[in-house]
Design a protein around this motif. Structure first.
Motif, PDB file in Angstrom:
ATOM      1  N   ASP A  82      42.029 -13.743  32.147  1.00 46.92           N
ATOM      2  CA  ASP A  82      40.787 -14.313  32.682  1.00 46.92           C
ATOM      3  C   ASP A  82      40.573 -15.671  32.032  1.00 46.92           C
ATOM      4  O   ASP A  82      41.198 -16.007  31.016  1.00 46.92           O
ATOM      5  CB  ASP A  82      39.587 -13.401  32.406  1.00 46.92           C
ATOM      6  N   GLU A  83      39.659 -16.439  32.614  1.00 50.67           N
ATOM      7  CA  GLU A  83      39.342 -17.729  32.032  1.00 50.67           C
ATOM      8  C   GLU A  83      38.604 -17.539  30.710  1.00 50.67           C
ATOM      9  O   GLU A  83      37.719 -16.686  30.587  1.00 50.67           O
ATOM     10  CB  GLU A  83      38.497 -18.563  33.009  1.00 50.67           C
ATOM     11  N   TYR A  84      39.014 -18.317  29.689  1.00 48.01           N
ATOM     12  CA  TYR A  84      38.353 -18.370  28.384  1.00 48.01           C
ATOM     13  C   TYR A  84      38.300 -17.006  27.701  1.00 48.01           C
ATOM     14  O   TYR A  84      37.357 -16.691  26.971  1.00 48.01           O
ATOM     15  CB  TYR A  84      36.949 -18.973  28.506  1.00 48.01           C
ATOM     16  N   SER A  85      39.301 -16.189  27.950  1.00 42.60           N
ATOM     17  CA  SER A  85      39.332 -14.837  27.408  1.00 42.60           C
ATOM     18  C   SER A  85      39.622 -14.862  25.915  1.00 42.60           C
ATOM     19  O   SER A  85      40.038 -15.881  25.342  1.00 42.60           O
ATOM     20  CB  SER A  85      40.407 -14.013  28.119  1.00 42.60           C
ATOM     21  N   GLU A  86      39.440 -13.719  25.276  1.00 37.40           N
ATOM     22  CA  GLU A  86      39.782 -13.605  23.862  1.00 37.40           C
ATOM     23  C   GLU A  86      41.264 -13.895  23.659  1.00 37.40           C
ATOM     24  O   GLU A  86      41.646 -14.531  22.665  1.00 37.40           O
ATOM     25  CB  GLU A  86      39.427 -12.203  23.349  1.00 37.40           C
ATOM     26  N   GLN A  87      42.110 -13.437  24.580  1.00 33.28           N
ATOM     27  CA  GLN A  87      43.537 -13.739  24.467  1.00 33.28           C
ATOM     28  C   GLN A  87      43.782 -15.240  24.489  1.00 33.28           C
ATOM     29  O   GLN A  87      44.513 -15.777  23.648  1.00 33.28           O
ATOM     30  CB  GLN A  87      44.315 -13.086  25.619  1.00 33.28           C
ATOM     31  N   GLU A  88      43.163 -15.942  25.457  1.00 30.01           N
ATOM     32  CA  GLU A  88      43.356 -17.389  25.557  1.00 30.01           C
ATOM     33  C   GLU A  88      42.932 -18.103  24.283  1.00 30.01           C
ATOM     34  O   GLU A  88      43.637 -18.995  23.785  1.00 30.01           O
ATOM     35  CB  GLU A  88      42.568 -17.938  26.750  1.00 30.01           C
ATOM     36  N   ASN A 120      37.660 -25.049  26.751  1.00 28.57           N
ATOM     37  CA  ASN A 120      38.280 -24.349  25.624  1.00 28.57           C
ATOM     38  C   ASN A 120      38.396 -25.218  24.380  1.00 28.57           C
ATOM     39  O   ASN A 120      38.530 -24.689  23.270  1.00 28.57           O
ATOM     40  CB  ASN A 120      39.608 -23.689  26.016  1.00 28.57           C
ATOM     41  N   GLY A 121      38.306 -26.541  24.533  1.00 26.10           N
ATOM     42  CA  GLY A 121      38.211 -27.381  23.345  1.00 26.10           C
ATOM     43  C   GLY A 121      36.948 -27.088  22.561  1.00 26.10           C
ATOM     44  O   GLY A 121      36.968 -26.941  21.328  1.00 26.10           O
ATOM     45  N   LEU A 122      35.815 -26.984  23.262  1.00 26.93           N
ATOM     46  CA  LEU A 122      34.558 -26.629  22.604  1.00 26.93           C
ATOM     47  C   LEU A 122      34.599 -25.201  22.072  1.00 26.93           C
ATOM     48  O   LEU A 122      34.113 -24.917  20.962  1.00 26.93           O
ATOM     49  CB  LEU A 122      33.393 -26.786  23.589  1.00 26.93           C
ATOM     50  N   GLN A 123      35.158 -24.296  22.866  1.00 21.68           N
ATOM     51  CA  GLN A 123      35.187 -22.889  22.462  1.00 21.68           C
ATOM     52  C   GLN A 123      36.057 -22.679  21.225  1.00 21.68           C
ATOM     53  O   GLN A 123      35.729 -21.863  20.355  1.00 21.68           O
ATOM     54  CB  GLN A 123      35.682 -22.038  23.635  1.00 21.68           C
ATOM     55  N   LEU A 124      37.157 -23.413  21.134  1.00 20.00           N
ATOM     56  CA  LEU A 124      37.986 -23.304  19.942  1.00 20.00           C
ATOM     57  C   LEU A 124      37.300 -23.948  18.740  1.00 20.00           C
ATOM     58  O   LEU A 124      37.393 -23.435  17.619  1.00 20.00           O
ATOM     59  CB  LEU A 124      39.360 -23.920  20.199  1.00 20.00           C
ATOM     60  N   ALA A 125      36.600 -25.053  18.949  1.00 23.36           N
ATOM     61  CA  ALA A 125      35.832 -25.646  17.845  1.00 23.36           C
ATOM     62  C   ALA A 125      34.799 -24.655  17.317  1.00 23.36           C
ATOM     63  O   ALA A 125      34.535 -24.595  16.107  1.00 23.36           O
ATOM     64  CB  ALA A 125      35.166 -26.935  18.310  1.00 23.36           C
ATOM     65  N   TYR A 126      34.219 -23.876  18.216  1.00 21.24           N
ATOM     66  CA  TYR A 126      33.231 -22.851  17.850  1.00 21.24           C
ATOM     67  C   TYR A 126      33.845 -21.832  16.886  1.00 21.24           C
ATOM     68  O   TYR A 126      33.153 -21.269  16.035  1.00 21.24           O
ATOM     69  CB  TYR A 126      32.760 -22.173  19.125  1.00 21.24           C
ATOM     70  N   ASP A 143      27.161 -23.499  28.355  1.00 27.27           N
ATOM     71  CA  ASP A 143      26.591 -22.225  28.778  1.00 27.27           C
ATOM     72  C   ASP A 143      27.329 -21.787  30.043  1.00 27.27           C
ATOM     73  O   ASP A 143      27.110 -22.330  31.124  1.00 27.27           O
ATOM     74  CB  ASP A 143      25.098 -22.376  29.051  1.00 27.27           C
ATOM     75  N   ARG A 144      28.207 -20.798  29.916  1.00 28.21           N
ATOM     76  CA  ARG A 144      29.073 -20.404  31.023  1.00 28.21           C
ATOM     77  C   ARG A 144      28.298 -19.787  32.185  1.00 28.21           C
ATOM     78  O   ARG A 144      28.774 -19.819  33.335  1.00 28.21           O
ATOM     79  CB  ARG A 144      30.139 -19.422  30.534  1.00 28.21           C
ATOM     80  N   HIS A 213      30.117 -14.812  25.841  1.00 27.93           N
ATOM     81  CA  HIS A 213      31.410 -15.122  25.236  1.00 27.93           C
ATOM     82  C   HIS A 213      31.869 -16.495  25.723  1.00 27.93           C
ATOM     83  O   HIS A 213      31.927 -16.764  26.920  1.00 27.93           O
ATOM     84  CB  HIS A 213      32.443 -14.059  25.631  1.00 27.93           C
ATOM     85  N   GLY A 214      32.179 -17.377  24.814  1.00 28.11           N
ATOM     86  CA  GLY A 214      32.635 -18.710  25.177  1.00 28.11           C
ATOM     87  C   GLY A 214      31.530 -19.700  25.455  1.00 28.11           C
ATOM     88  O   GLY A 214      31.812 -20.855  25.799  1.00 28.11           O
ATOM     89  N   SER A 215      30.256 -19.291  25.316  1.00 27.30           N
ATOM     90  CA  SER A 215      29.123 -20.204  25.501  1.00 27.30           C
ATOM     91  C   SER A 215      28.678 -20.701  24.129  1.00 27.30           C
ATOM     92  O   SER A 215      28.072 -19.954  23.354  1.00 27.30           O
ATOM     93  CB  SER A 215      27.963 -19.492  26.209  1.00 27.30           C
TER      94      SER A 215
END
Length: 659
Positions: A82-88, A120-126, A143-144, A213-215
């Motif tokens: 899925d998009e922005y999943s825990e795996q990703e 995912n750049g922001l999500q990884l920075a998180y 905010d997804r 998740h991812g927000s």
């Protein structure tokens, strides 16, 4: 500076899966900082033309650039989930650690990306991986649930199924046999297990843990890497840059240009020097250069003016401004009230009924301009204004400048348990041409909460607020500011199943405008014209083209049919020939919101020598008062004779709930 390109290398993950990466290396001694772009869009062909225009330039500026395919996409191993999943995201952390550990990297990494890569750049920075020192995030979201292609204001966006259909087509594409000897086995696994994303997303109609998740807005303080957030006013992702500039405690800057959903240097709307912005930002935070990036104004914006909008791409009209701090003391709450005399300061204590045909929204354009060839921008809103309830100011006697998010506060009652209200703000010229400044829908069952909506009681009076999308607009004297209200906005917003009437109680209605008043303008420090950049010299076998046709059928249904041929080309480096096109259909009857329909047909072809693969996908979404019905079909063939590899149909029924 010369650049060395490593066409493919493998990044091995802790569980043994390998992700495919393309690397651009500067020809210089010693370790250098790195820039990562991490996407599911295929480095080998999908983003190769764009990558040539970016990573080549960044590498010449002294950066190692790494473009990685997400697991189960492109040439990478594994299965996409899925998009922005825990795996990703956990894979992304492993990729960052791998890059930092290479002898050619000095341990300082930045991430860039637009849309998915911006997310995912922001999500990884998180998640605070130690090597990630800075981010340039373009057209992304904090905010997804609130600001992506799925829901807006709790209303279902038709782009949920549109984007789901596009990802369905994307995820069925095979790895390149030249890199993956196991390509066919892997391809069949991809075809068998491709997620039914449009239906999966639709099963999360409220702001639940899935969207949290991812927000990054869940905890702004988690971001410790400096962020440059960029987007354009023709894009769909408008609200993140100013929110980042406002809420992050680390250096964070917002840059808002006139662009569509593309990197600024390749935009069709007034292209600009994206390279300079990225290099300056990363030179400061990855190299430690004292270049003043931290002293840039918090918010740099292109203030638009009326330019007689059309659906076709054409130059914008406006000027660049800057706010040293954001929020800014230059922004004032300017309140106007709707009433029988339009928009003024007096208001009214009466009521007004908002109810319109289901097709209203025909002039709204494509939800996310920049994804198609052309014919995708919002045009003259007059056709939609004529079907809306409109409140106008008198012709302005002095300029009015807006910067920020307008808010419409209102009291309402309804005649049905589920209803929508859409607010549009428009600049109307003396000639009557209506240009959309901003808009936002609200699912009125979400009047108090996107997490816990509630069925409405007919006749009961409620209070709600619509915070419209970010805008920057200068209205000239003689122009009129219009607030247009409607109960539908098709095809951007999927309509409710049963047409509802909304009664506004005007005594509690007010439009709050972010009025900008400045006595002394500071230097805008806006990006200059786009610099020269290299382009991928493909062998163009079929040129790109697009058409868009809106018409009324004999039974009264209004339909929009689009066709986008993305062309066919041979890559100069590895000889892969790729072609693709998509047909889309939107249809609705003015008297029946439950007649809404979406169809998409994608075609991809891949070939090299005697090897050939063709993938056809079809998607449809219809509804009635109680359910959404989603169907998708796949036909995959190989060889010049079109031998079938897989033919499969999926269908899902999703209860509408409070939609």
């Amino acid at each position: 500076m010369p650049v060395k390109v490593i066409e493919n290398t493998w990044i091995e993950l802790p569980d043994g899966r390998r992700l495919a990466a393309r690397i651009w290396m500067p020809d210089e001694d010693g370790p250098v900082p790195a820039i990562l772009e991490y996407l599911p869009y295929r480095k080998r062909d999908g983003t190769a033309p764009r990558d040539e225009t970016t990573h080549t330039v960044f590498s010449k500026a002294g950066y190692a650039c790494i473009r990685v395919d997400i697991a189960g996409t492109g040439d990478s191993e594994g299965q996409f989930d899925d998009e922005y999943s825990e795996q990703e995201l956990s894979d992304g952390e492993a990729v960052l650690a791998w890059i930092a550990d290479q002898d050619w990297c000095d341990g300082n990494i930045g991430m860039i990306g637009i849309s998915w890569g911006g997310f995912n750049g922001l999500q990884l920075a998180y998640r605070r991986p130690p090597a990630l020192k800075a981010v340039v995030s373009v057209a992304s979201t904090a905010d997804r649930y609130a600001d992506d292609i799925h829901f807006m204001g709790g209303c279902l966006l038709s782009d949920n199924v549109n984007w789901g259909s596009q990802m369905f087509a994307y995820l069925t594409r095979p790895a390149d046999p030249d890199l993956r000897p196991d390509w066919r086995e892997d391809w069949i696994a991809r075809l068998e297990d491709v997620p039914f994303s449009a239906a999966d997303w639709l099963e999360h109609p409220t702001r639940d843990r899935f969207w949290q998740h991812g927000s990054i807005c869940e905890d702004w303080s988690r971001i410790q890497a400096p962020v440059l957030a960029i987007t354009g006013w023709a894009d769909a992702y408008l609200n993140t840059p100013s929110a980042i500039a406002k809420n992050l405690s680390v250096p964070a800057k917002a840059l808002m240009g006139p662009w569509e959903h593309r990197y600024a240097h390749i935009a069709k709307l007034d292209p600009a020097d994206f390279h300079g912005e990225v290099i300056t930002w990363f030179d400061r935070w990855l190299r430690g250069a004292e270049n003043g990036a931290e002293d840039l104004p918090d918010y740099r914006a292109y203030i638009q003016e009326h330019f007689n909008p059309t659906k076709e791409n054409k130059p914008r009209k406006g000027r660049w401004i800057a706010e040293a701090d954001w929020p800014s003391a230059n922004i004032h709450d300017f309140v106007l009230k709707p009433g029988p005399n339009g928009l003024d300061h007096s208001g009214s204590d009466g009521t007004i009924l908002v109810s319109n045909p289901a097709q209203l929204g025909q002039a709204g354009g494509y939800f996310c301009p920049g994804m198609r060839i052309d014919n995708e921008l919002a045009e003259d809103q007059a056709i939609d204004d004529a079907l809306s309830i409109c409140f106008d100011t008198p012709p302005l006697t002095e300029p009015l400048e807006l910067l920020g998010r307008p808010r419409f506060r209102f009291s309402f009652s309804v005649d049905k348990p589920v209803a929508q209200l859409v607010a549009r703000l428009c600049d109307v010229s003396p000639e009557g041409v209506s240009q959309r400044i901003s808009f936002r829908p609200l699912n009125l069952t979400h009047y108090a909460s996107h997490a816990e909506p509630e069925e409405l009681v007919p006749g009961k009076i409620y209070e709600a607020e619509i915070e419209l999308n970010e805008c920057a607009h200068h209205l000239r004297p003689g122009h009129v500011l219009r607030l247009a209200l409607s109960t539908s906005y098709w095809p951007i917003v999927w309509p409710v199943g049963d047409a509802a009437k909304v009664t506004l109680h005007l005594e509690n209605c007010a439009l709050h405008l972010p009025k900008r008043m400045v006595t002394h303008e500071i230097a805008p420090q806006n990006p200059g014209p786009a610099r020269d950049y290299p382009m991928l010299q493909v062998d163009q076998l079929r040129t790109a083209s697009g058409t868009s046709e809106r018409r009324t059928l004999a039974d009264g249904r209004l339909v929009l049919d689009t066709f986008d041929d993305y062309g066919k080309a041979r890559d100069p480096y590895h000889g892969l020939v790729v072609g693709s096109h998509v047909r889309m259909h939107y249809g609705i009857h003015p008297d029946d919101p439950a007649s809404a329909r979406f169809d998409a047909e994608w075609l991809f072809t891949f070939e090299r020598g005697d090897w050939r693969v063709t993938i056809e996908t079809r998607n449809s979404m219809t509804c009635d008062a109680g359910n959404f019905y989603l169907t998708r079909d796949l036909r995959a063939t190989e060889g010049s004779d079109g031998q079938e590899v897989m033919v499969k149909t999926w269908s899902r029924t999703i209860p509408r709930g409070l939609h």
